[in-house]
Enzyme design. Structure first.
Site, PDB file in Angstrom:
ATOM      1  N   SER A  60       0.859  -1.178   0.000  1.00  0.00           N
ATOM      2  CA  SER A  60       0.000   0.000   0.000  1.00  0.00           C
ATOM      3  C   SER A  60       0.895   1.228   0.000  1.00  0.00           C
ATOM      4  CB  SER A  60      -0.884   0.012   1.248  1.00  0.00           C
ATOM      5  OG  SER A  60      -1.503   1.270   1.441  1.00  0.00           O
ATOM      6  N   TYR A  85      -2.691  -0.688  10.414  1.00  0.00           N
ATOM      7  CA  TYR A  85      -2.497  -0.921   8.984  1.00  0.00           C
ATOM      8  C   TYR A  85      -1.155  -0.371   8.510  1.00  0.00           C
ATOM      9  CZ  TYR A  85      -3.930  -1.249   4.042  1.00  0.00           C
ATOM     10  OH  TYR A  85      -4.013  -1.554   2.708  1.00  0.00           O
TER      11      TYR A  85
END
Length: 258
Positions: free
Chosen positions: A140, A153
């Site tokens: 990501s 995350y």
């Protein structure tokens, strides 16, 4: 002999798009996700129709390292080889750090850090034996930069970037490449789920989240398309791409160029 790809978290979103792409290349596809049997049957039929040679499905919970190990070994048992491993499974939780539940933190690290480690650890011996392998970690933009309220995350994705580089160095002489793809915001169920949570955390409307939080980060002002991620993954799996390893590919509309 058809090549085999195992993609975790491939019953929706980016993972499902990758499964469709490799099915079109006539791979054997090992699908994984926490989907009900009817959904799994529908996905299997769709991938066969797209061109997959053979399809198997797994519904194991990646929070359990033993289950993750089983997925790899079941795939090897079914197809006799594993050419491409794509670690894609993940989930998001949005909350201020002082309100971030420890249980949620531990599960995020289990699914997004420990599970890829176990999958790689169990896959590498087979790839070494067959003299070829491609490992791709779907990371990501949050593996390179941070955003508030996403400590679980962001931490996990930063860890995956480090894992990618380390394992790439270890396997550099084995014709096994290890790379990471770092997408920006893609309109997937994961992103849709975090919009209301982000709105609550920031005390703004959901439309404001899309316009002033999500797309504001991407200079293109548009969501990343899954087919672009799939094309990069396919390129990385080319047998000719022997020197492209330990790399991190940003697909984020210019987000991390700022």
């Amino acid at each position: 002999m058809s090549q085999t790809v195992l993609i975790t978290g491939s019953t929706s979103g980016i993972g499902y798009g990758l499964a469709r792409h490799f099915a079109e290349q006539q791979f054997n596809v090992a699908v994984h996700g926490l989907a009900d049997p009817a959904t799994m049957q529908e996905i299997t039929a769709t991938l066969h129709a797209a061109g997959a040679n053979k399809v198997i499905t797994h519904d194991h919970d990646l929070a359990d390292p033993t289950a993750c190990k089983q997925i790899v070994h079941d795939t090897l048992s079914s197809f006799g080889r594993l050419d491409v491993l794509i670690n894609n499974a993940g989930f998001q939780h949005v909350a201020p750090v002082e309100e971030f539940a420890l249980e949620t933190w531990l599960k995020m690290q289990a699914v997004m850090v420990t599970a890829p480690f176990v999958a790689i650890k169990e896959t590498v011996p087979a790839m070494k034996q067959q003299g070829f392998g491609r490992i791709i970690n779907i990371c990501s933009a949050h593996g390179l930069v941070a955003s508030p309220y996403k400590v679980g995350y962001v931490t996990a994705k930063h860890a995956i970037v480090g894992m990618t580089k380390t394992v790439a160095l270890e396997l550099a002489r084995d014709n096994i490449t290890v790379n990471a793809i770092c997408p920006g915001y893609v309109r997937t169920p994961l992103v849709d789920a975090q919009i209301p949570a982000t709105a609550k955390a920031r005390n703004i409307s959901e439309q404001d989240v899309i316009e002033t939080v999500i797309l504001k980060a991407q200079p293109t002002q548009s969501f990343v398309q899954i087919n672009e991620i799939a094309r990069i993954a396919s390129m990385l799996c080319d047998p000719a791409m022997v020197s492209t390893t330990g790399s991190v590919f940003s697909v984020d509309g210019g987000w991390t160029a700022q």
